[in-house]
Design an enzyme around this catalytic site. Structure first.
Site, PDB file in Angstrom:
ATOM      1  CG  ASP A  61      56.057  77.893  23.021  1.00 19.55           C
ATOM      2  OD1 ASP A  61      56.630  76.562  22.754  1.00 19.55           O
ATOM      3  OD2 ASP A  61      55.901  78.867  22.485  1.00 19.55           O
ATOM      4  CD  GLU A  66      62.506  74.494  33.047  1.00 18.11           C
ATOM      5  OE1 GLU A  66      63.608  74.642  34.484  1.00 18.11           O
ATOM      6  OE2 GLU A  66      63.277  74.265  32.444  1.00 18.11           O
ATOM      7  CG  ASP A  67      61.037  77.914  28.923  1.00 14.14           C
ATOM      8  OD1 ASP A  67      62.204  78.313  29.758  1.00 14.14           O
ATOM      9  OD2 ASP A  67      60.327  77.780  28.381  1.00 14.14           O
ATOM     10  NE  ARG A  86      57.658  80.856  25.946  1.00 20.07           N
ATOM     11  CZ  ARG A  86      58.185  79.850  26.963  1.00 20.07           C
ATOM     12  NH1 ARG A  86      59.680  79.219  26.385  1.00 20.07           N
ATOM     13  NH2 ARG A  86      57.509  79.108  27.943  1.00 20.07           N
ATOM     14  NE  ARG A 132      63.732  81.640  22.543  1.00 18.26           N
ATOM     15  CZ  ARG A 132      62.760  80.561  22.610  1.00 18.26           C
ATOM     16  NH1 ARG A 132      62.188  80.640  23.349  1.00 18.26           N
ATOM     17  NH2 ARG A 132      62.244  79.798  21.507  1.00 18.26           N
ATOM     18  CG  HIS A 160      65.654  77.165  27.222  1.00 16.31           C
ATOM     19  ND1 HIS A 160      63.753  77.122  27.128  1.00 16.31           N
ATOM     20  CD2 HIS A 160      65.483  77.842  27.349  1.00 16.31           C
ATOM     21  CE1 HIS A 160      64.091  77.676  27.132  1.00 16.31           C
ATOM     22  NE2 HIS A 160      64.703  78.858  26.352  1.00 16.31           N
ATOM     23  CB  CYS A 241      60.096  72.534  29.601  1.00 15.19           C
ATOM     24  SG  CYS A 241      61.769  72.697  28.943  1.00 15.19           S
TER      25      CYS A 241
END
Length: 248
Positions: A61, A66-67, A86, A132, A160, A241
């Site tokens: 991933d 962005e995460d 992640r 998340r 999200h 993302c």
């Protein structure tokens, strides 16, 4: 004015990425790489200076960069992703933002925060409560951004917050009321139409899978660049993302 766009190339294991709210479909890693290259080219054509985070082929991933970080002016809030697998993505992003001269701070355990749950609109920062992102993570972000107005948002049926809603250059929220309840929401004709990246001025980037929304926005006076990101959409990804934009 455009600044720096952080991105990370997809690796050969991208098809193993986490899927939560949709059925798993086959993903072609080579096609994903070509689509990513086209996405990056669109950012560059709009004036953004592309900076690549080091590749992380062992982390499927990782291209959803962005995460891993939320940038507010010159502050980089390094996240603590809600999916434990992640969390190793964050360290390489941390090194890059420090090289760019940003001040780096962190979301600490046990709080969790994914950057995809953070939507910045002017002084307001909407933060989605999700599988998340926890209330503790939202509280920590509130403390780290005292000059911003943090608005927690409940949502359903999406990974999200920015899977359900983003904002247009004029500040209008565009999103799907089936997943999020916010006032003044502009409802797009397609689900992927809820996802826009602000490229500067009246220019936005959207997925090619939302042509009716693109036409609607063009009628409202916006300049729309459409990019095919179908391989990433098979993994619940969207145009937001795949980059972190750091304005000058």
């Amino acid at each position: 004015m455009p600044g720096i766009a952080l991105v990370r190339k997809p690796g050969p294991r991208i098809a193993e990425g986490i899927v939560t709210h949709i059925e798993r479909e086959p993903v072609d890693p080579e096609r994903a790489l070509r689509q990513h290259d086209a996405y990056v080219a669109a950012l560059a054509a709009a004036g953004w200076r592309v900076t690549y985070v080091p590749e992380a082929d062992e982390l499927p991933d990782a291209p959803f960069v962005e995460d891993a970080v939320v940038v507010s002016r010159r502050l980089a809030v390094l996240t603590r992703p809600g999916a434990p697998e992640r969390r190793p993505e964050v360290e390489s992003v941390a090194a890059v933002v420090r090289e760019l001269g940003l001040k780096a701070v962190r979301i600490a355990a046990p709080g969790t925060l994914d950057g995809g749950d953070v939507l910045q609109v002017g002084r307001t920062v909407y933060v989605g409560r999700s599988a998340r992102t926890s209330d503790d993570g939202i509280a920590q972000l509130t403390g780290l951004l005292p000059e911003r107005w943090i608005v927690p948002v409940d949502m359903t049926g999406v990974l999200h917050l920015k899977s359900a809603v983003t904002a247009l250059p004029d500040g209008t929220l565009i999103g799907d009321p089936r997943h999020v309840d916010l006032p003044g929401l502009l409802v797009p004709p397609e689900e992927a139409g809820a996802h826009v990246v602000l490229l500067g001025g009246d220019h936005v980037l959207m997925a090619a899978s939302a042509p009716q929304t693109a036409a609607m926005l063009e009628k409202r006076g916006f300049i729309v660049t459409k990019i095919d990101i179908s391989e990433f959409e098979r993994l619940e990804g969207c145009v937001t993302c795949l980059s972190v934009l750091v304005a000058d």
